[in-house]
Design a protein around this motif. Structure first.
Motif, PDB file in Angstrom:
ATOM      1  N   VAL A 142       0.822  -1.210   0.000  1.00 26.11           N
ATOM      2  CA  VAL A 142       0.000   0.000   0.000  1.00 26.11           C
ATOM      3  C   VAL A 142       0.856   1.259   0.000  1.00 26.11           C
ATOM      4  N   GLN A 143       1.939   1.244   0.761  1.00 25.28           N
ATOM      5  CA  GLN A 143       2.884   2.354   0.794  1.00 25.28           C
ATOM      6  C   GLN A 143       4.302   1.770   0.804  1.00 25.28           C
ATOM      7  N   GLU A 144       5.244   2.490   0.265  1.00 28.41           N
ATOM      8  CA  GLU A 144       6.635   2.026   0.222  1.00 28.41           C
ATOM      9  C   GLU A 144       7.376   2.554   1.446  1.00 28.41           C
ATOM     10  N   ALA A 174       8.878   6.090   0.818  1.00 28.89           N
ATOM     11  CA  ALA A 174       8.087   7.173   0.223  1.00 28.89           C
ATOM     12  C   ALA A 174       6.765   7.272   0.973  1.00 28.89           C
ATOM     13  N   TYR A 175       6.677   8.255   1.858  1.00 28.92           N
ATOM     14  CA  TYR A 175       5.462   8.468   2.644  1.00 28.92           C
ATOM     15  C   TYR A 175       4.499   9.340   1.834  1.00 28.92           C
ATOM     16  N   ARG A 176       3.503   8.710   1.256  1.00 31.68           N
ATOM     17  CA  ARG A 176       2.591   9.412   0.351  1.00 31.68           C
ATOM     18  C   ARG A 176       1.349   9.909   1.101  1.00 31.68           C
ATOM     19  N   ASP A 177       0.836  11.022   0.685  1.00 33.93           N
ATOM     20  CA  ASP A 177      -0.296  11.691   1.326  1.00 33.93           C
ATOM     21  C   ASP A 177      -1.520  10.778   1.342  1.00 33.93           C
ATOM     22  N   SER A 213     -11.268 -17.503  -4.516  1.00 33.20           N
ATOM     23  CA  SER A 213     -10.406 -18.611  -4.125  1.00 33.20           C
ATOM     24  C   SER A 213     -10.705 -19.072  -2.701  1.00 33.20           C
ATOM     25  N   SER A 214     -10.946 -20.359  -2.538  1.00 32.56           N
ATOM     26  CA  SER A 214     -11.157 -20.908  -1.194  1.00 32.56           C
ATOM     27  C   SER A 214      -9.837 -21.155  -0.476  1.00 32.56           C
ATOM     28  N   ASN A 215      -8.712 -21.097  -1.192  1.00 28.41           N
ATOM     29  CA  ASN A 215      -7.408 -21.292  -0.558  1.00 28.41           C
ATOM     30  C   ASN A 215      -6.780 -19.997  -0.059  1.00 28.41           C
ATOM     31  N   LEU A 216      -7.289 -18.857  -0.497  1.00 26.62           N
ATOM     32  CA  LEU A 216      -6.750 -17.592  -0.017  1.00 26.62           C
ATOM     33  C   LEU A 216      -7.186 -17.361   1.426  1.00 26.62           C
ATOM     34  N   ILE A 217      -6.208 -17.181   2.327  1.00 22.09           N
ATOM     35  CA  ILE A 217      -6.535 -16.844   3.710  1.00 22.09           C
ATOM     36  C   ILE A 217      -6.899 -15.375   3.802  1.00 22.09           C
ATOM     37  N   GLY A 218      -6.098 -14.508   3.194  1.00 24.83           N
ATOM     38  CA  GLY A 218      -6.400 -13.088   3.254  1.00 24.83           C
ATOM     39  C   GLY A 218      -5.284 -12.254   2.668  1.00 24.83           C
ATOM     40  N   TYR A 219      -5.429 -10.934   2.812  1.00 23.34           N
ATOM     41  CA  TYR A 219      -4.512  -9.967   2.222  1.00 23.34           C
ATOM     42  C   TYR A 219      -3.654  -9.308   3.292  1.00 23.34           C
ATOM     43  N   PHE A 220      -2.345  -9.435   3.149  1.00 23.80           N
ATOM     44  CA  PHE A 220      -1.416  -8.639   3.943  1.00 23.80           C
ATOM     45  C   PHE A 220      -1.249  -7.274   3.285  1.00 23.80           C
ATOM     46  N   LEU A 221      -0.936  -6.264   4.103  1.00 21.70           N
ATOM     47  CA  LEU A 221      -0.627  -4.941   3.581  1.00 21.70           C
ATOM     48  C   LEU A 221       0.900  -4.786   3.533  1.00 21.70           C
ATOM     49  N   VAL A 222       1.476  -3.864   4.294  1.00 16.12           N
ATOM     50  CA  VAL A 222       2.900  -3.532   4.160  1.00 16.12           C
ATOM     51  C   VAL A 222       3.735  -4.349   5.135  1.00 16.12           C
ATOM     52  N   ASP A 223       4.896  -4.776   4.673  1.00 13.29           N
ATOM     53  CA  ASP A 223       5.833  -5.533   5.488  1.00 13.29           C
ATOM     54  C   ASP A 223       6.619  -4.594   6.395  1.00 13.29           C
ATOM     55  N   ILE A 224       6.531  -4.783   7.696  1.00 11.95           N
ATOM     56  CA  ILE A 224       7.121  -3.933   8.743  1.00 11.95           C
ATOM     57  C   ILE A 224       7.131  -2.445   8.350  1.00 11.95           C
ATOM     58  N   PRO A 225       5.937  -1.837   8.274  1.00 15.73           N
ATOM     59  CA  PRO A 225       5.849  -0.429   7.892  1.00 15.73           C
ATOM     60  C   PRO A 225       6.445   0.480   8.964  1.00 15.73           C
ATOM     61  N   GLY A 226       7.022   1.589   8.524  1.00 18.84           N
ATOM     62  CA  GLY A 226       7.676   2.527   9.422  1.00 18.84           C
ATOM     63  C   GLY A 226       6.697   3.476  10.086  1.00 18.84           C
ATOM     64  N   TRP A 227       5.940   2.958  11.045  1.00 17.03           N
ATOM     65  CA  TRP A 227       5.021   3.813  11.797  1.00 17.03           C
ATOM     66  C   TRP A 227       5.749   4.563  12.910  1.00 17.03           C
ATOM     67  N   LEU A 228       6.926   4.110  13.258  1.00 13.24           N
ATOM     68  CA  LEU A 228       7.817   4.856  14.137  1.00 13.24           C
ATOM     69  C   LEU A 228       8.853   5.548  13.257  1.00 13.24           C
ATOM     70  N   PRO A 229       9.617   6.516  13.795  1.00 13.39           N
ATOM     71  CA  PRO A 229      10.606   7.214  12.956  1.00 13.39           C
ATOM     72  C   PRO A 229      11.473   6.245  12.171  1.00 13.39           C
ATOM     73  N   HIS A 230      11.591   6.496  10.900  1.00  9.52           N
ATOM     74  CA  HIS A 230      12.311   5.603   9.997  1.00  9.52           C
ATOM     75  C   HIS A 230      13.804   5.876  10.076  1.00  9.52           C
ATOM     76  N   GLY A 263      15.163   8.603   8.025  1.00 11.50           N
ATOM     77  CA  GLY A 263      14.845   9.983   8.367  1.00 11.50           C
ATOM     78  C   GLY A 263      13.534  10.497   7.816  1.00 11.50           C
ATOM     79  N   GLN A 264      12.849   9.718   6.984  1.00  9.12           N
ATOM     80  CA  GLN A 264      11.589  10.170   6.406  1.00  9.12           C
ATOM     81  C   GLN A 264      10.395   9.832   7.313  1.00  9.12           C
ATOM     82  N   PHE A 265       9.343  10.599   7.153  1.00  6.94           N
ATOM     83  CA  PHE A 265       8.064  10.338   7.824  1.00  6.94           C
ATOM     84  C   PHE A 265       7.016  11.168   7.105  1.00  6.94           C
ATOM     85  N   TRP A 266       5.750  10.970   7.478  1.00  8.41           N
ATOM     86  CA  TRP A 266       4.723  11.805   6.873  1.00  8.41           C
ATOM     87  C   TRP A 266       4.957  13.270   7.253  1.00  8.41           C
ATOM     88  N   PRO A 267       4.647  14.195   6.358  1.00 14.50           N
ATOM     89  CA  PRO A 267       4.867  15.616   6.662  1.00 14.50           C
ATOM     90  C   PRO A 267       3.923  16.107   7.752  1.00 14.50           C
TER      91      PRO A 267
END
Length: 376
Positions: free
Chosen positions: A128-130, A139-142, A166-183, A186-190
């Motif tokens: 969903v976000q990089e 890249a913290y996008r608006d 699909s009956s074999n799909l368990i579900g959808y993951f979003l972002v792998d270890i997203p930087g919700w704490l300071p990255h 040095g980037q973060f949402w503005p």
């Protein structure tokens, strides 16, 4: 049995019993613990040091994938986990999300058709976000802008189109270890500079809620039937309470990556952290990435509190048995499959052979976990 069987819904769900135990429920209505392997990628057998193994043993991706499924089933795994793999090497000994950011190349996830044809439960990734902690150029996008809403709609429309039935799909993951704490980069949402703690938490809650709301509504617009497994949080780094509160109305499962040593005290710390986050959100927990490693011929610098693959296998068995005693934990996905130069550990060596001192106890532990989930 604490989690009763249900008539089935054709799709995976989650359920909590009257005694408080949680479980995935499979399409046939039976309790299911998701035991997966992550980072399963054919790039691990296409290096100069082992491409001959690929050519002689497989020669095609289709034949290799058949081998993957046979490997997983032989060890009593039941889920194809997160399939992207680190491929660039040179990671060194530093933990990238605590120190300097590392620019790690990674492979693409399995193609949709490959997942569908594998014939076993699997997950799908939505980037969903990089903003991954391992991403040296986040890249913290608006999240409030029209562009993000359009992108989320396209991403959901694209990624659900082949899997929504699909009956074999368990579900959808979003972002792998997203930087919700300071990255580390040095980037973060503005807009967060100079805020007080209270102001920061309020703004972070609002950003996170908009993020989860936008992508979840997009997913459910095109696939109302499968689970939203959410972000794969970085448990070792920590998860802001504001983010966890924001996700609760949108995500079905609390998915957390957490790496720990072999001691009972370290496992107790991990379970304590997971319990606190579980109680805050009220969601069942999937340990979305966990693993161990020892020094090997190809990766002598990969040291830990273990020295042999037999110790790795015992740690796996002890760890899985320990977490299965917690009625709110519904699975764990192991890191990873074939040892390579980037990740530096696996359940198979660089020549595509099982580390049998590890995998023999792993096989028995997985079987025991599947009995435990049925008898909770």
């Amino acid at each position: 049995m604490a989690v009763p069987e249900s008539p089935g819904t054709r799709f995976f769900t989650v359920a909590q019993s009257s005694t408080g135990s949680w479980s995935f429920i499979d399409p046939e209505g039976k309790p299911f613990v998701s035991l997966g392997v992550n980072h399963i990628d054919d790039s691990d057998l296409r290096y100069p040091h082992n491409v001959d193994v690929w050519n002689e043993r497989y020669g095609s991706r289709q034949k290799w994938e058949q081998g993957v499924v046979a490997d997983l089933q032989s060890l009593n795994f039941n889920t194809i986990g997160w399939t992207s793999q680190y491929i660039s090497g040179g990671w060194g000994e530093a933990l990238d999300w605590f120190g300097d950011p590392v620019d790690l190349g990674h492979s693409h996830p399995w193609p949709d058709r490959d997942l569908l044809e594998a014939g076993m439960p699997y997950v799908v990734q939505l980037r969903v976000q990089e903003i991954e902690d391992w991403n040296g150029h986040p890249a913290y996008r608006d999240v409030y802008g029209e562009d993000f809403a359009k992108y989320a709609d396209w991403l959901a429309r694209r990624m659900t189109s082949d899997h929504k039935d699909s009956s074999n799909l368990i579900g959808y993951f979003l972002v792998d270890i997203p930087g919700w704490l300071p990255h580390a980069a040095g980037q973060f949402w503005p807009g967060f500079d100079g805020l007080s703690t209270q102001e920061h938490d309020a703004k972070l809650y609002d950003v996170a809620q908009q993020y989860y709301k936008t992508i979840t509504e997009a997913i459910r617009r095109y696939d109302p039937n499968h689970l939203n497994l959410g972000d794969r949080y970085n448990g070792n780094k920590g998860i802001p309470e504001a983010v966890l509160r924001a996700m609760t109305d949108y995500v079905d499962v609390l998915s957390v990556q957490y790496f720990t040593g072999k001691s009972p005290e370290e496992y107790a710390t991990m379970i304590g952290d997971l319990r606190n986050w579980q109680q805050l959100t009220g969601k069942p927990v999937l340990i979305a990435d966990i693993g161990n490693w020892v020094s090997t011929a190809m990766n002598p610098h990969r040291t830990s509190d273990m020295e042999t693959h037999e110790e790795r296998g015992q740690d796996y068995a002890n760890g899985l048995a320990t977490i299965m005693q917690e009625p709110w934990i519904i699975g764990w996905h192991w890191c990873g499959y074939i040892e390579n130069l980037g990740r530096g550990w696996g359940i198979k060596d660089p020549q595509d052979n099982f580390y049998t001192d590890m995998t023999d106890p792993m096989r028995a532990a997985n079987a025991a976990a599947q009995t435990t989930i049925a008898d909770r």
